[in-house]
Design a protein around this motif. Structure first.
Motif, PDB file in Angstrom:
ATOM      1  N   THR B 105       0.806  -1.144  -0.016  1.00 18.17           N
ATOM      2  CA  THR B 105      -0.029   0.098   0.000  1.00 18.17           C
ATOM      3  C   THR B 105       0.775   1.310   0.036  1.00 18.17           C
ATOM      4  O   THR B 105       0.722   2.258  -0.786  1.00 18.17           O
ATOM      5  CB  THR B 105      -0.861  -0.161   1.314  1.00 18.17           C
ATOM      6  OG1 THR B 105      -1.794  -1.207   1.342  1.00 18.17           O
ATOM      7  CG2 THR B 105      -1.821   1.305   1.161  1.00 18.17           C
ATOM      8  N   SER B 106       2.007   1.307   0.808  1.00 17.28           N
ATOM      9  CA  SER B 106       2.835   2.307   0.938  1.00 17.28           C
ATOM     10  C   SER B 106       3.357   2.710  -0.344  1.00 17.28           C
ATOM     11  O   SER B 106       3.316   3.808  -0.914  1.00 17.28           O
ATOM     12  CB  SER B 106       3.789   2.089   2.013  1.00 17.28           C
ATOM     13  OG  SER B 106       4.648   3.203   2.046  1.00 17.28           O
ATOM     14  N   THR B 109       0.599   3.820  -3.039  1.00 18.60           N
ATOM     15  CA  THR B 109      -0.190   5.031  -2.911  1.00 18.60           C
ATOM     16  C   THR B 109       0.911   6.192  -3.053  1.00 18.60           C
ATOM     17  O   THR B 109       0.554   7.073  -3.609  1.00 18.60           O
ATOM     18  CB  THR B 109      -0.849   4.995  -1.589  1.00 18.60           C
ATOM     19  OG1 THR B 109      -0.087   4.666  -0.546  1.00 18.60           O
ATOM     20  CG2 THR B 109      -2.200   4.277  -1.606  1.00 18.60           C
ATOM     21  N   ALA B 110       2.071   6.144  -2.253  1.00 20.11           N
ATOM     22  CA  ALA B 110       3.019   7.154  -2.248  1.00 20.11           C
ATOM     23  C   ALA B 110       3.553   7.439  -3.615  1.00 20.11           C
ATOM     24  O   ALA B 110       3.417   8.738  -4.135  1.00 20.11           O
ATOM     25  CB  ALA B 110       4.182   6.799  -1.398  1.00 20.11           C
ATOM     26  N   LEU B 113       0.480   8.833  -6.133  1.00 17.20           N
ATOM     27  CA  LEU B 113       0.179  10.168  -5.789  1.00 17.20           C
ATOM     28  C   LEU B 113       0.970  11.254  -6.263  1.00 17.20           C
ATOM     29  O   LEU B 113       0.477  12.332  -6.871  1.00 17.20           O
ATOM     30  CB  LEU B 113      -0.204  10.220  -4.283  1.00 17.20           C
ATOM     31  CG  LEU B 113      -1.572   9.702  -3.802  1.00 17.20           C
ATOM     32  CD1 LEU B 113      -1.357   9.687  -2.020  1.00 17.20           C
ATOM     33  CD2 LEU B 113      -2.553  10.940  -3.839  1.00 17.20           C
ATOM     34  N   VAL B 114       2.282  10.962  -6.071  1.00 18.58           N
ATOM     35  CA  VAL B 114       3.493  12.013  -6.693  1.00 18.58           C
ATOM     36  C   VAL B 114       2.982  12.185  -8.243  1.00 18.58           C
ATOM     37  O   VAL B 114       3.353  13.070  -8.721  1.00 18.58           O
ATOM     38  CB  VAL B 114       4.653  11.701  -6.326  1.00 18.58           C
ATOM     39  CG1 VAL B 114       5.819  12.491  -6.921  1.00 18.58           C
ATOM     40  CG2 VAL B 114       4.691  11.895  -4.438  1.00 18.58           C
ATOM     41  N   LEU B 117       0.123  13.881  -9.303  1.00 21.84           N
ATOM     42  CA  LEU B 117       0.075  15.144  -8.997  1.00 21.84           C
ATOM     43  C   LEU B 117       1.159  15.906  -9.612  1.00 21.84           C
ATOM     44  O   LEU B 117       1.475  17.086  -9.242  1.00 21.84           O
ATOM     45  CB  LEU B 117      -0.111  15.476  -7.550  1.00 21.84           C
ATOM     46  CG  LEU B 117      -1.300  15.164  -6.737  1.00 21.84           C
ATOM     47  CD1 LEU B 117      -1.073  15.180  -5.355  1.00 21.84           C
ATOM     48  CD2 LEU B 117      -2.339  16.046  -7.154  1.00 21.84           C
ATOM     49  N   LEU B 123      11.423  12.343  -8.057  1.00 17.46           N
ATOM     50  CA  LEU B 123      10.670  12.478  -6.512  1.00 17.46           C
ATOM     51  C   LEU B 123       9.777  11.330  -6.467  1.00 17.46           C
ATOM     52  O   LEU B 123       9.660  10.849  -5.274  1.00 17.46           O
ATOM     53  CB  LEU B 123       9.703  13.861  -6.639  1.00 17.46           C
ATOM     54  CG  LEU B 123       8.957  14.304  -5.447  1.00 17.46           C
ATOM     55  CD1 LEU B 123      10.195  14.560  -4.395  1.00 17.46           C
ATOM     56  CD2 LEU B 123       8.023  15.425  -5.760  1.00 17.46           C
ATOM     57  N   VAL B 127       9.957   9.072  -2.819  1.00 23.43           N
ATOM     58  CA  VAL B 127       9.034   8.702  -1.738  1.00 23.43           C
ATOM     59  C   VAL B 127       8.688   7.213  -1.952  1.00 23.43           C
ATOM     60  O   VAL B 127       7.932   6.993  -0.725  1.00 23.43           O
ATOM     61  CB  VAL B 127       7.829   9.779  -2.099  1.00 23.43           C
ATOM     62  CG1 VAL B 127       8.042  10.832  -2.129  1.00 23.43           C
ATOM     63  CG2 VAL B 127       7.015   9.170  -3.399  1.00 23.43           C
ATOM     64  N   LYS B 130       8.816   5.455   1.552  1.00 22.42           N
ATOM     65  CA  LYS B 130       8.830   6.361   2.590  1.00 22.42           C
ATOM     66  C   LYS B 130       8.381   5.972   4.038  1.00 22.42           C
ATOM     67  O   LYS B 130       8.962   6.548   4.981  1.00 22.42           O
ATOM     68  CB  LYS B 130       7.739   7.405   2.295  1.00 22.42           C
ATOM     69  CG  LYS B 130       6.385   7.107   2.363  1.00 22.42           C
ATOM     70  CD  LYS B 130       5.393   8.009   2.316  1.00 22.42           C
ATOM     71  CE  LYS B 130       3.861   7.746   2.752  1.00 22.42           C
ATOM     72  NZ  LYS B 130       3.895   6.390   3.122  1.00 22.42           N
ATOM     73  N   SER B 131       7.656   4.709   3.951  1.00 19.26           N
ATOM     74  CA  SER B 131       7.597   4.186   5.365  1.00 19.26           C
ATOM     75  C   SER B 131       8.540   3.169   5.884  1.00 19.26           C
ATOM     76  O   SER B 131       8.401   2.533   6.962  1.00 19.26           O
ATOM     77  CB  SER B 131       6.389   3.262   5.064  1.00 19.26           C
ATOM     78  OG  SER B 131       5.040   4.119   5.113  1.00 19.26           O
ATOM     79  N   ILE B 154      12.024  12.975   3.800  1.00 19.03           N
ATOM     80  CA  ILE B 154      10.581  12.458   3.682  1.00 19.03           C
ATOM     81  C   ILE B 154      10.181  11.329   4.533  1.00 19.03           C
ATOM     82  O   ILE B 154       9.405  11.146   5.216  1.00 19.03           O
ATOM     83  CB  ILE B 154      10.317  11.950   2.214  1.00 19.03           C
ATOM     84  CG1 ILE B 154      10.401  13.219   1.168  1.00 19.03           C
ATOM     85  CG2 ILE B 154       9.012  11.528   2.035  1.00 19.03           C
ATOM     86  CD1 ILE B 154      10.451  13.090  -0.265  1.00 19.03           C
ATOM     87  N   THR B 158       7.653  11.399   7.359  1.00 17.38           N
ATOM     88  CA  THR B 158       6.573  10.426   7.654  1.00 17.38           C
ATOM     89  C   THR B 158       6.499   9.909   9.007  1.00 17.38           C
ATOM     90  O   THR B 158       5.462   9.663   9.662  1.00 17.38           O
ATOM     91  CB  THR B 158       6.731   9.008   6.654  1.00 17.38           C
ATOM     92  OG1 THR B 158       6.930   9.805   5.348  1.00 17.38           O
ATOM     93  CG2 THR B 158       5.630   8.064   6.850  1.00 17.38           C
ATOM     94  N   ALA B 188       4.002   1.760   9.057  1.00 19.46           N
ATOM     95  CA  ALA B 188       3.617   3.090   8.514  1.00 19.46           C
ATOM     96  C   ALA B 188       4.810   3.911   9.092  1.00 19.46           C
ATOM     97  O   ALA B 188       5.139   4.780   8.155  1.00 19.46           O
ATOM     98  CB  ALA B 188       2.394   3.437   8.855  1.00 19.46           C
TER      99      ALA B 188
END
Lengths: 118, 231
Positions: B105-106, B109-110, B113-114, B117, B123, B127, B130-131, B154, B158, B188
């Motif tokens: 999931t980490s 999703t990370a 999303l980057v 966006l 980048l 990310v 990140k967890s 980052i 987190t 997480a």
């Protein structure tokens, strides 16, 4: 204590060596952790020999992250131009991970009625 | 004369330990989650360096020595893993399944999303882990071509977010037992989340520590496989 640190550093060094020689794209420190786990399991290293040094590092684990966090100041320009993707991924992804992990663990956990209050 | 003092490891180490000690005293007195010692220390040190116009490179002379200790600290995670192997066996299914699903999931999703966006490729790569605990994340990002120090920062942010909001968020969504909460916090929010979890519950904290190591290995393997093939 000194012996404990020597063992930890030796495992780290061997981990880095193995990762480099075998071309595995795993961080050397993770390989070092696996090595120490095997060494403990096989009795090559006694728990008492490393416990003190390990506990000293792990009980101050949060402190060791501070310099890495301060490093964010070097990237203030990247953060300024990409603050939205960074913030969104940081916040949403962290909550998503908490939710998914917690729910999956809860569903599969053997039954016991405890709950924890802060 | 002041310059030569600032340009020695003594400066960065003293500043870090000093500010962290102050932050711990503040946190101990008020016990407010927003006063998380790591977040407070990072903010305080950055403000101090900016105010006195001291370059990060000078701070890093000492900071890097503290950062170096994260390497043996990761190796040291083998000790609680070994000590709690009985408990771990009892909860092996929720631990492995929880960490695996959270780790995937980490990453997904990370990075997505980057990417959605409009973040740069660098980048996105930075990310991805990140967890995961910082030293593992640095290793991962170096091997796939992201910006390692940015990734480390980052990761730390987190961890601070997870430590500050994690337990409260878990309770709101009905994750109240310490076993599940601990596994979630470690997966997480790695070491900083674990430090907070240890305050909430001892067993939860232990499982959180275990989740750091497991998620580190799992994420390292998944990312290097994935980006190794498609990167």
């Amino acid at each position: 204590m000194v012996r404990g640190f020597a063992i930890l550093l030796l495992c780290l060094l061997l981990g880095e060596l193995i990762v480099r020689f075998c071309g595995i794209s795993l961080p050397g420190n993770v390989a070092g952790m696996v090595l120490l786990l095997f060494a403990l399991r096989l009795g090559l290293v006694q728990l008492g020999q490393v416990k003190e040094a390990a506990n000293l590092l792990l009980s101050n684990l949060a402190l060791l992250f501070v310099p890495a966090g301060v490093g964010v100041m070097v990237y203030l320009d990247i953060i300024q131009t990409s603050w939205l993707p960074i913030l969104a991924s940081l916040v949403l992804s962290t909550f998503a991970v908490l939710l998914v992990t917690g729910k999956v663990a809860q569903r599969l956990k053997p039954k016991s009625g405890e709950s924890c209050d802060d | 004369m002041i310059d030569s003092l600032v340009d020695s490891p003594l400066f960065g180490i003293t500043l870090t330990l000093g500010v962290y000690t102050l932050a711990q005293v503040l946190y101990g007195r008020f016990r407010h989650v927003l006063l998380n010692p790591v977040a407070l220390s990072i903010g305080g040190i950055i403000l101090f360096l900016l105010a006195l116009d001291i370059p990060f490179q000078s701070y890093a002379l000492g900071g890097d020595l503290i950062l170096f200790l994260l390497g043996p600290a990761v190796v040291a995670l083998a000790v609680p893993l070994y000590e709690r192997r009985q408990e771990i066996l009892k909860y092996k299914l929720p631990i492995v399944a929880g960490v695996a699903s959270g780790g995937i999931t980490s990453i997904v999703t990370a990075t997505s999303l980057v990417w959605i966006l409009g973040g740069s490729r660098e980048l996105v790569l930075s990310v991805a882990p990140k967890s995961v605990t910082a030293p593992i994340a640095i290793g991962i990002v170096e091997s796939i071509g992201g910006i390692a120090p940015l990734a480390a920062a980052i990761v730390v942010l987190t961890g601070c977010l997870g430590a500050v909001c994690g337990p409260e968020f878990c309770r709101r969504v009905g994750i109240v037992d310490p076993v599940s909460m601990g596994i979630a916090m470690g997966t997480a929010a790695h070491g900083i989340g674990t430090a907070r979890m240890l305050e909430v519950d001892r067993l939860g904290g232990a499982l959180s520590g275990l989740a750091i190591g497991l998620n580190g290995m799992l994420t390292a393997a998944m990312i290097s496989l994935f980006f190794g093939f498609f990167g």
